[in-house]
Design a protein around this motif. Structure first.
Motif, PDB file in Angstrom:
ATOM      1  N   ILE A   1      23.040  24.303  48.202  1.00 44.11           N
ATOM      2  CA  ILE A   1      22.635  25.572  47.849  1.00 44.11           C
ATOM      3  C   ILE A   1      23.445  26.244  46.816  1.00 44.11           C
ATOM      4  O   ILE A   1      24.510  26.299  46.768  1.00 44.11           O
ATOM      5  N   ILE A   2      22.641  26.517  45.574  1.00 42.17           N
ATOM      6  CA  ILE A   2      23.223  27.053  44.556  1.00 42.17           C
ATOM      7  C   ILE A   2      22.581  28.432  44.145  1.00 42.17           C
ATOM      8  O   ILE A   2      21.522  28.328  44.297  1.00 42.17           O
ATOM      9  N   SER A   3      23.203  29.349  44.202  1.00 44.88           N
ATOM     10  CA  SER A   3      22.870  30.804  44.257  1.00 44.88           C
ATOM     11  C   SER A   3      23.192  31.591  43.102  1.00 44.88           C
ATOM     12  O   SER A   3      24.574  31.366  42.631  1.00 44.88           O
ATOM     13  N   ARG A   4      22.607  32.365  42.463  1.00 47.36           N
ATOM     14  CA  ARG A   4      22.876  33.232  41.356  1.00 47.36           C
ATOM     15  C   ARG A   4      23.342  34.821  42.136  1.00 47.36           C
ATOM     16  O   ARG A   4      23.026  35.014  42.916  1.00 47.36           O
ATOM     17  N   ALA A   5      24.267  35.093  41.093  1.00 44.87           N
ATOM     18  CA  ALA A   5      24.770  36.493  41.647  1.00 44.87           C
ATOM     19  C   ALA A   5      24.878  37.049  40.410  1.00 44.87           C
ATOM     20  O   ALA A   5      25.446  36.689  39.138  1.00 44.87           O
ATOM     21  N   SER A   6      24.604  38.513  40.513  1.00 44.79           N
ATOM     22  CA  SER A   6      24.766  39.502  39.244  1.00 44.79           C
ATOM     23  C   SER A   6      25.914  40.246  39.355  1.00 44.79           C
ATOM     24  O   SER A   6      26.467  40.818  38.364  1.00 44.79           O
TER      25      SER A   6
ATOM     26  N   ASP B   1      26.084  36.477  33.799  1.00 38.13           N
ATOM     27  CA  ASP B   1      26.745  37.220  32.763  1.00 38.13           C
ATOM     28  C   ASP B   1      28.120  36.836  32.247  1.00 38.13           C
ATOM     29  O   ASP B   1      28.583  36.999  31.381  1.00 38.13           O
ATOM     30  N   LYS B   2      28.959  36.702  33.482  1.00 33.78           N
ATOM     31  CA  LYS B   2      30.341  36.152  33.183  1.00 33.78           C
ATOM     32  C   LYS B   2      30.228  34.917  32.642  1.00 33.78           C
ATOM     33  O   LYS B   2      30.978  34.649  31.741  1.00 33.78           O
ATOM     34  N   ILE B   3      29.305  33.955  32.774  1.00 37.18           N
ATOM     35  CA  ILE B   3      29.448  32.614  32.111  1.00 37.18           C
ATOM     36  C   ILE B   3      28.842  32.849  30.747  1.00 37.18           C
ATOM     37  O   ILE B   3      29.579  32.120  29.820  1.00 37.18           O
TER      38      ILE B   3
ATOM     39  N   GLY C   1      29.451  35.623  28.957  1.00 39.35           N
ATOM     40  CA  GLY C   1      30.690  36.247  28.161  1.00 39.35           C
ATOM     41  C   GLY C   1      31.614  35.291  28.149  1.00 39.35           C
ATOM     42  O   GLY C   1      32.239  35.262  26.960  1.00 39.35           O
ATOM     43  N   ASP C   2      31.912  34.294  29.024  1.00 30.25           N
ATOM     44  CA  ASP C   2      32.970  33.396  28.616  1.00 30.25           C
ATOM     45  C   ASP C   2      32.613  32.292  27.387  1.00 30.25           C
ATOM     46  O   ASP C   2      33.546  31.897  26.613  1.00 30.25           O
ATOM     47  N   HIS C   3      31.344  32.105  27.650  1.00 26.93           N
ATOM     48  CA  HIS C   3      30.740  31.235  26.723  1.00 26.93           C
ATOM     49  C   HIS C   3      30.902  31.457  25.181  1.00 26.93           C
ATOM     50  O   HIS C   3      31.466  30.985  24.268  1.00 26.93           O
ATOM     51  N   MET C   4      30.486  32.948  24.866  1.00 33.10           N
ATOM     52  CA  MET C   4      30.463  33.477  23.546  1.00 33.10           C
ATOM     53  C   MET C   4      32.052  33.821  23.242  1.00 33.10           C
ATOM     54  O   MET C   4      32.389  33.485  22.236  1.00 33.10           O
ATOM     55  N   ALA C   5      33.097  33.990  24.236  1.00 33.15           N
ATOM     56  CA  ALA C   5      34.443  34.169  23.821  1.00 33.15           C
ATOM     57  C   ALA C   5      34.929  32.620  23.493  1.00 33.15           C
ATOM     58  O   ALA C   5      35.726  32.546  22.408  1.00 33.15           O
ATOM     59  N   SER C   6      34.480  31.844  23.980  1.00 33.26           N
ATOM     60  CA  SER C   6      35.012  30.272  23.832  1.00 33.26           C
ATOM     61  C   SER C   6      34.484  29.895  22.331  1.00 33.26           C
ATOM     62  O   SER C   6      35.020  29.122  21.980  1.00 33.26           O
ATOM     63  N   LEU C   7      33.226  30.515  22.134  1.00 32.47           N
ATOM     64  CA  LEU C   7      32.815  29.787  20.747  1.00 32.47           C
ATOM     65  C   LEU C   7      33.492  30.618  19.597  1.00 32.47           C
ATOM     66  O   LEU C   7      33.539  29.971  18.573  1.00 32.47           O
ATOM     67  N   VAL C   8      34.340  31.550  19.866  1.00 34.29           N
ATOM     68  CA  VAL C   8      35.374  31.877  18.946  1.00 34.29           C
ATOM     69  C   VAL C   8      36.663  31.280  19.011  1.00 34.29           C
ATOM     70  O   VAL C   8      37.165  31.196  17.919  1.00 34.29           O
ATOM     71  N   VAL C   9      37.112  31.136  20.270  1.00 30.52           N
ATOM     72  CA  VAL C   9      38.673  30.670  20.559  1.00 30.52           C
ATOM     73  C   VAL C   9      38.487  29.061  20.044  1.00 30.52           C
ATOM     74  O   VAL C   9      39.213  28.461  19.618  1.00 30.52           O
TER      75      VAL C   9
END
Length: 339
Positions: A206-211, A231-233, A235-243
């Protein structure tokens, strides 16, 4: 096109052709046999075919009467055929959707070890697109009737209903499924659906989404194997594109559907050699045989090892993660008969 619609269209075309044919026969017959003008011939043919009972334009001779009798009998047969087709179509029109649902349900009933996706919003549709690209059988559950048109356009099997009801889950084959993705926008709905799914199928993944992050532990407790916070993923992805932009671009290429020159595959070790023997990564020599590189190892407990050593012993119920171009992955699947 639906076969039933095609069937009725053919019969309607036939009925129209016969009606036009008998009309032309009547007009030409009255013109030649009775000597009527074209307007009178058309008038006589129409009132004869429709049997409205108006009088003749001029008294009919014996030949015209015989022709009229034949025209009446032919018209009655053809008009009766046309009316029966129209009536049958009207009565069956409501059954076309039912037949389509039955055919789709029969397809769903044939699925085994498939994936059930609950919710066809942004996340659910993206999951379906990924599964479709990997030729993985799946069923979508959505309670919104308005979503049905989009599901039909995407040509995916679906069930319209509330996933909170066990009957709807069973209709989607949840008891035979290997994985379940709950992509509903509301955490409370995801929680209830995950709980119901785990009760029906104890072994399903089971894989579930959470807000909200506060829902993470609750969903895990309810039975979810993995909980994704979009949302967390994001945000992390956008920050990683900078780092680390170069690294993230490479990782993004690994997940692109249908356009990437790179691919990643997870393979059970039982598919690579007999379970009666034990081998190391070096013994497999996949790099030489297929061109694929082993970049990860998942042991029987579910623990991962990144870039495992060549001397690592591959135990039963474990998996390896291989990296390679699509043709190299295809070579791997072909050599070891992996479907």
């Amino acid at each position: 096109m639906n076969p039933l619609i095609r069937f009725f269209r053919t019969k309607i075309y036939t009925a129209v052709f016969l009606m036009v044919f008998i009309l032309l026969v009547g007009v030409v017959g009255y013109r030649l046999i009775s000597g009527y003008s074209w307007v009178d011939a058309i008038y006589m043919t129409v009132i004869t075919m429709t049997t409205v009972g108006f009088g003749e334009v001029v008294p009919l001779d014996q030949g015209s009467k015989i022709f009229t009798i034949i025209l009446i009998l032919g018209s009655v047969l053809i008009m009766g055929y046309a009316l029966s087709i129209i009536t049958e179509y009207i009565l069956s029109k409501n059954n076309i959707e039912e037949l389509k649902y039955r055919r789709m349900q029969k397809q769903i009933d044939s699925f085994k070890n498939h994936v059930v996706i609950c919710g066809y919003g942004r996340n659910g549709k993206q999951a379906a697109k990924k599964l479709l690209a990997h030729n993985k059988e799946f069923v979508v559950i959505d309670k919104n009737r308005e979503m049905e048109e989009r599901l039909q356009l995407d040509e995916v099997p679906y069930v319209i209903g509330n996933a909170n009801e066990d009957e709807v889950l069973l209709q989607a084959g949840i008891n035979r499924a290997s994985s379940f993705i709950s992509a509903l926008p509301d955490d409370a709905d995801n929680l209830f659906v995950v709980l119901s799914t785990r009760q029906i199928n104890k072994n399903i993944n089971i894989i579930s989404r959470a807000s909200h992050e506060s829902s993470y532990d609750k969903l895990k407790f309810a039975g979810a194997n993995n909980v994704i916070l979009p949302d967390k993923i994001g945000g992390d992805h956008m920050a990683s594109l900078v780092v680390v932009p170069g690294l993230m671009e490479f990782l993004d290429n690994l997940s692109i559907v249908g356009k990437s020159d790179i691919n990643v595959e997870e393979v059970a070790v039982e598919k690579l050699f007999s379970s009666g023997e034990l081998k190391t990564i070096k013994d497999l020599d996949l790099r030489k045989k297929t061109g694929c590189t082993i970049i990860g190892y998942k042991d029987e407990k579910g623990d991962y090892t990144v870039n495992p050593e060549a001397e690592l012993l591959l135990v039963p119920n474990s998996k390896i993660i291989v990296l390679g171009r699509p043709e190299q992955i295809e070579s791997l699947n072909s050599q070891y008969n992996i479907k």
